[in-house]
Motif scaffolding. Structure first.
Motif, PDB file in Angstrom:
ATOM      1  N   LEU A 195      53.638  36.743  17.802  1.00 42.85           N
ATOM      2  CA  LEU A 195      52.757  35.602  17.531  1.00 42.85           C
ATOM      3  C   LEU A 195      53.199  34.335  18.247  1.00 42.85           C
ATOM      4  N   LYS A 196      54.388  34.356  18.833  1.00 42.30           N
ATOM      5  CA  LYS A 196      54.888  33.173  19.533  1.00 42.30           C
ATOM      6  C   LYS A 196      54.223  33.036  20.892  1.00 42.30           C
ATOM      7  N   SER A 197      54.041  31.801  21.324  1.00 44.52           N
ATOM      8  CA  SER A 197      53.457  31.545  22.643  1.00 44.52           C
ATOM      9  C   SER A 197      54.516  31.741  23.723  1.00 44.52           C
ATOM     10  N   PRO A 198      54.107  31.991  24.957  1.00 44.40           N
ATOM     11  CA  PRO A 198      55.085  32.096  26.047  1.00 44.40           C
ATOM     12  C   PRO A 198      55.961  30.847  26.168  1.00 44.40           C
ATOM     13  N   LYS A 199      55.386  29.673  25.883  1.00 45.94           N
ATOM     14  CA  LYS A 199      56.169  28.436  25.955  1.00 45.94           C
ATOM     15  C   LYS A 199      57.273  28.432  24.903  1.00 45.94           C
ATOM     16  N   ASP A 200      56.932  28.855  23.689  1.00 48.34           N
ATOM     17  CA  ASP A 200      57.939  28.905  22.616  1.00 48.34           C
ATOM     18  C   ASP A 200      59.065  29.870  22.994  1.00 48.34           C
ATOM     19  N   LYS A 201      58.699  30.999  23.569  1.00 48.11           N
ATOM     20  CA  LYS A 201      59.696  31.981  23.969  1.00 48.11           C
ATOM     21  C   LYS A 201      60.580  31.451  25.093  1.00 48.11           C
ATOM     22  N   SER A 202      59.964  30.754  26.037  1.00 41.25           N
ATOM     23  CA  SER A 202      60.747  30.241  27.166  1.00 41.25           C
ATOM     24  C   SER A 202      61.739  29.181  26.718  1.00 41.25           C
ATOM     25  N   GLN A 203      61.402  28.446  25.672  1.00 41.38           N
ATOM     26  CA  GLN A 203      62.327  27.434  25.155  1.00 41.38           C
ATOM     27  C   GLN A 203      63.577  28.065  24.545  1.00 41.38           C
ATOM     28  N   LEU A 204      63.504  29.341  24.231  1.00 41.22           N
ATOM     29  CA  LEU A 204      64.669  30.059  23.709  1.00 41.22           C
ATOM     30  C   LEU A 204      65.452  30.747  24.825  1.00 41.22           C
ATOM     31  N   GLY A 205      64.982  30.581  26.058  1.00 42.42           N
ATOM     32  CA  GLY A 205      65.713  31.141  27.195  1.00 42.42           C
ATOM     33  C   GLY A 205      65.094  32.373  27.806  1.00 42.42           C
ATOM     34  N   LEU A 206      63.997  32.870  27.232  1.00 40.42           N
ATOM     35  CA  LEU A 206      63.357  34.072  27.766  1.00 40.42           C
ATOM     36  C   LEU A 206      62.486  33.709  28.961  1.00 40.42           C
ATOM     37  N   VAL A 207      62.696  34.395  30.070  1.00 38.46           N
ATOM     38  CA  VAL A 207      61.879  34.180  31.257  1.00 38.46           C
ATOM     39  C   VAL A 207      60.597  34.988  31.125  1.00 38.46           C
TER      40      VAL A 207
ATOM     41  N   PRO B  17      79.731  36.177  32.838  1.00 37.22           N
ATOM     42  CA  PRO B  17      78.941  36.762  31.739  1.00 37.22           C
ATOM     43  C   PRO B  17      79.551  38.068  31.257  1.00 37.22           C
ATOM     44  N   PRO B  18      79.306  38.440  29.998  1.00 35.36           N
ATOM     45  CA  PRO B  18      79.849  39.696  29.485  1.00 35.36           C
ATOM     46  C   PRO B  18      79.380  40.880  30.330  1.00 35.36           C
ATOM     47  N   HIS B  19      80.284  41.796  30.575  1.00 33.81           N
ATOM     48  CA  HIS B  19      79.958  43.005  31.329  1.00 33.81           C
ATOM     49  C   HIS B  19      79.440  42.675  32.725  1.00 33.81           C
ATOM     50  N   PHE B  20      79.990  41.622  33.341  1.00 30.94           N
ATOM     51  CA  PHE B  20      79.541  41.229  34.673  1.00 30.94           C
ATOM     52  C   PHE B  20      79.709  42.348  35.686  1.00 30.94           C
ATOM     53  N   GLU B  21      80.647  43.270  35.391  1.00 27.42           N
ATOM     54  CA  GLU B  21      80.893  44.372  36.322  1.00 27.42           C
ATOM     55  C   GLU B  21      79.697  45.319  36.430  1.00 27.42           C
ATOM     56  N   PHE B  22      78.716  45.180  35.529  1.00 27.40           N
ATOM     57  CA  PHE B  22      77.493  45.974  35.642  1.00 27.40           C
ATOM     58  C   PHE B  22      76.514  45.342  36.626  1.00 27.40           C
ATOM     59  N   GLY B  23      76.843  44.154  37.117  1.00 26.88           N
ATOM     60  CA  GLY B  23      76.020  43.517  38.135  1.00 26.88           C
ATOM     61  C   GLY B  23      74.756  42.899  37.592  1.00 26.88           C
ATOM     62  N   VAL B  24      73.678  43.068  38.339  1.00 27.25           N
ATOM     63  CA  VAL B  24      72.377  42.525  37.948  1.00 27.25           C
ATOM     64  C   VAL B  24      71.775  43.439  36.893  1.00 27.25           C
ATOM     65  N   THR B  25      71.595  42.903  35.699  1.00 30.43           N
ATOM     66  CA  THR B  25      71.074  43.716  34.597  1.00 30.43           C
ATOM     67  C   THR B  25      69.920  42.992  33.909  1.00 30.43           C
ATOM     68  N   CYS B  26      69.629  43.374  32.683  1.00 29.79           N
ATOM     69  CA  CYS B  26      68.452  42.894  31.965  1.00 29.79           C
ATOM     70  C   CYS B  26      68.338  41.366  31.947  1.00 29.79           C
ATOM     71  N   GLU B  27      69.414  40.700  31.540  1.00 29.08           N
ATOM     72  CA  GLU B  27      69.359  39.253  31.384  1.00 29.08           C
ATOM     73  C   GLU B  27      69.274  38.516  32.709  1.00 29.08           C
ATOM     74  N   SER B  28      69.640  39.164  33.799  1.00 31.37           N
ATOM     75  CA  SER B  28      69.514  38.528  35.100  1.00 31.37           C
ATOM     76  C   SER B  28      68.048  38.227  35.411  1.00 31.37           C
ATOM     77  N   CYS B  29      67.160  39.051  34.893  1.00 34.08           N
ATOM     78  CA  CYS B  29      65.724  38.850  35.105  1.00 34.08           C
ATOM     79  C   CYS B  29      65.055  38.190  33.901  1.00 34.08           C
ATOM     80  N   HIS B  30      65.402  38.628  32.706  1.00 34.15           N
ATOM     81  CA  HIS B  30      64.712  38.158  31.506  1.00 34.15           C
ATOM     82  C   HIS B  30      65.329  36.901  30.903  1.00 34.15           C
ATOM     83  N   GLY B  31      66.508  36.497  31.385  1.00 34.82           N
ATOM     84  CA  GLY B  31      67.134  35.281  30.888  1.00 34.82           C
ATOM     85  C   GLY B  31      68.187  35.547  29.829  1.00 34.82           C
ATOM     86  N   PRO B  32      69.147  34.625  29.656  1.00 33.28           N
ATOM     87  CA  PRO B  32      70.210  34.787  28.655  1.00 33.28           C
ATOM     88  C   PRO B  32      69.608  34.923  27.261  1.00 33.28           C
ATOM     89  N   SER B  33      70.124  35.872  26.494  1.00 34.03           N
ATOM     90  CA  SER B  33      69.397  36.310  25.298  1.00 34.03           C
ATOM     91  C   SER B  33      69.957  35.855  23.955  1.00 34.03           C
TER      92      SER B  33
END
Length: 206
Positions: free
Chosen positions: A149-161, A119-135
């Motif tokens: 206004l989006k439901s959690p399901k709609d957001k999760s389908q876009l990769g957001l945890v 992943p980009p900037h992997f040298e920063f280790g565990v960062t935002c997307e490691s928890c929230h999902g690829p953005s």
């Protein structure tokens, strides 16, 4: 009666028809599975979540999340630990570089099995997307008012945890702190023998 002469003998009419059908390209369309979301790297997040900006949409967050994470959260040490004395000793014993190999970077830098490259900037280790999902699919939309206004399901389908959901949050955290075969996050006997510390007890809420 249609027959086909082959080097092994003769096939009857049905055999010939079957052979011809195999040679005709199938016109049925394959399922078009959308490509998975990709990591964009923590610098994208830091653009808005580092310093408050009154010109940006900020009814939902403080815009200091990235700065606070870097200053206070131990996850930022995840990759740096691999470069230390123990990490380099493990590299020698395992026969591969712990700062380059997916088996280590899957947890220490969020390198997923479906990503061919680090992943980009992997040298920063565990960062935002490691928890929230690829953005890649939600990075821009989530900064707009319509995102609320989006439901959690709609957001999760876009990769957001959905880290506000206790089950989703537990699965995301446990994938590293306990392990997840599907994510390629496994501490093997060889890693333990090479010096990897036992995983400590993990208390989710803290």
């Amino acid at each position: 009666k249609l027959r086909m002469q082959t080097g092994q003998g003769r096939f009857g009419t049905l055999g010939a028809v079957g052979y011809l059908l195999l040679c005709i390209p199938c016109g049925v369309a394959q399922d078009a599975t959308p490509p998975p979301a990709k990591y964009l790297g923590r610098t994208r997040c830091a653009d808005c979540h580092n310093t408050p900006n009154p010109l940006r949409f900020r009814d939902f967050v403080l815009q200091t999340e990235s700065a606070r994470f870097i200053a206070e959260d131990k996850h930022v040490q995840a990759f740096e630990l691999l470069k230390g004395k123990l990490g380099q000793a493990m590299s020698a014993r395992l026969g591969y570089s712990v700062i380059e190999d997916r088996r280590c970077l899957s947890c220490h830098a969020g390198w997923r099995p479906d990503e061919p490259e680090k992943p980009p900037h992997f040298e920063f280790g565990v960062t935002c997307e490691s928890c929230h999902g690829p953005s890649s699919k939600w990075d821009t939309p989530h900064s707009e008012p319509a995102w609320r206004l989006k439901s959690p399901k709609d957001k999760s389908q876009l990769g957001l945890v959905n880290v506000r959901d206790p089950v989703a949050r537990a699965e995301q955290c446990f994938s590293c702190h306990i392990g997840n075969v599907d994510h390629g996050k496994i501490i093997t006997h060889e890693m333990y023998a090479a010096g990897h510390p036992p995983l400590p007890g993990f208390e989710l809420s803290t």
